[in-house]
Design an enzyme around this catalytic site. Sequence first.
Site, PDB file in Angstrom:
ATOM      1  N   GLN A 208      -4.538  -1.481  10.008  1.00  0.00           N
ATOM      2  CA  GLN A 208      -4.217  -2.830   9.479  1.00  0.00           C
ATOM      3  C   GLN A 208      -4.809  -3.822  10.215  1.00  0.00           C
ATOM      4  O   GLN A 208      -4.185  -3.958  11.489  1.00  0.00           O
ATOM      5  CB  GLN A 208      -3.385  -3.187   8.840  1.00  0.00           C
TER       6      GLN A 208
ATOM      7  N   LYS B  37       1.393  -1.161  -0.031  1.00  0.00           N
ATOM      8  CA  LYS B  37      -0.024   0.201   0.085  1.00  0.00           C
ATOM      9  C   LYS B  37       0.546   1.500  -0.144  1.00  0.00           C
ATOM     10  O   LYS B  37       0.926   2.469  -1.225  1.00  0.00           O
ATOM     11  CB  LYS B  37      -1.011  -0.212   0.884  1.00  0.00           C
TER      12      LYS B  37
ATOM     13  N   ASP C 172     -10.847   2.974   4.621  1.00  0.00           N
ATOM     14  CA  ASP C 172     -10.817   1.311   5.040  1.00  0.00           C
ATOM     15  C   ASP C 172     -12.885   1.284   4.366  1.00  0.00           C
ATOM     16  O   ASP C 172     -12.935   0.047   4.709  1.00  0.00           O
ATOM     17  CB  ASP C 172     -10.560   1.046   6.125  1.00  0.00           C
TER      18      ASP C 172
HETATM   19  N1  GUN Z   1      -6.715  -7.098   6.551  1.00  0.00           N
HETATM   20  C1  GUN Z   1      -7.688  -7.572   5.925  1.00  0.00           C
HETATM   21  N2  GUN Z   1      -7.514  -6.884   4.133  1.00  0.00           N
HETATM   22  C2  GUN Z   1      -7.763  -5.806   5.360  1.00  0.00           C
HETATM   23  C3  GUN Z   1      -7.929  -4.387   4.727  1.00  0.00           C
HETATM   24  O1  GUN Z   1      -8.356  -4.490   3.254  1.00  0.00           O
HETATM   25  N3  GUN Z   1      -8.087  -3.064   5.140  1.00  0.00           N
HETATM   26  C4  GUN Z   1      -7.357  -3.225   6.505  1.00  0.00           C
HETATM   27  N4  GUN Z   1      -7.395  -2.008   7.116  1.00  0.00           N
HETATM   28  N5  GUN Z   1      -6.818  -4.404   6.740  1.00  0.00           N
HETATM   29  C5  GUN Z   1      -6.870  -5.172   6.604  1.00  0.00           C
END
Ligand code: GUN
Length: 293
Positions: free
Chosen positions: A96, A52, A119
């Site tokens: 995350q 990311k 998110d």
């Molecule tokens: N863990 C797995 N997928 C995601 C996501 O899309 N965002 C976040 N913050 N954590 C994750």
Amino acid sequence: MEILDGKKVSNQIKEEITVKVAKMKQRGEKVPHLAAVLVGNDGASLTYVGSKVRSCKKIGFESTLIHLPEETTQEELLKQVDQLNNDPDIDGYIVQLPLPKHIDEEKVLMAVDPDKDVDGFHPTNFGKMALDMETFISATPFGIMELLKRYQIETEGKHTVVIGRSHIVGRPISILMSQKGNPGNSTVTLAHSRTKNLKELTLQADIVISALGVPKFLKADMVKDDVTIIDVGITRVPDETREKGYYITGDVDYENVSKKASYITPVPGGVGPMTIAMLLKNTLLARERHNAQ
Ligand code: GUN
């Protein structure tokens, strides 16, 4: 059979965003700034967050990675969240998941400012999504919708079977696919671990979206001819013969199911890259909204 090439489409989206960001820069405007909070050293999370942050750099965004130790307390994390909420330089951020077990995930997600919740996990944003209001749609379901849209897959009146009811993927995608719109207007069945006779349901499906996390769970005898398959599973299977010590596989027995499908997403290279592209899109949206305020 046509492969739904998430890598190609995500690159297109990233190029579109790059052009917009370059124009922002030319006009002397602030560029979008995404922050990511990672607690601990989970291998998969480290890979995702790294990816990311790298993507941000490539397209001209500012990015900040806040990597906290596994022992971080809930209070310390909440303090970090509060700082990000109040930092005018940060347009959007993510925490995350999964978080270490001693931290209450719900409490942390509730503390995120909905205006910075790129998110789309905050109840305010999830609720707005469910009510067709403008909001941040979670990156994975948003990515699936965008992939279906760009490949012009017909979803109206089709029977979509979603496997898995997670808050991040299964639940929201089941709502989005049933909403008015294109893609959308689908008749949705949301299947989960307590569903009986899953095969009976998947055999009726025009579209199967699997977000289960069980390698090669969906077999060819569970789907009908010309089905569209969206595989959200990303599981690391240990394999000593590979350089990394594992390989990545999806929920779908790709080799056999692809022979029956009209469209299918590969793993890797399907939904995964779309998720990152849509997170970037949400961050751009956050910047544009903050500009308009
Ligand atoms: N863990 C797995 N997928 C995601 C996501 O899309 N965002 C976040 N913050 N954590 C994750």
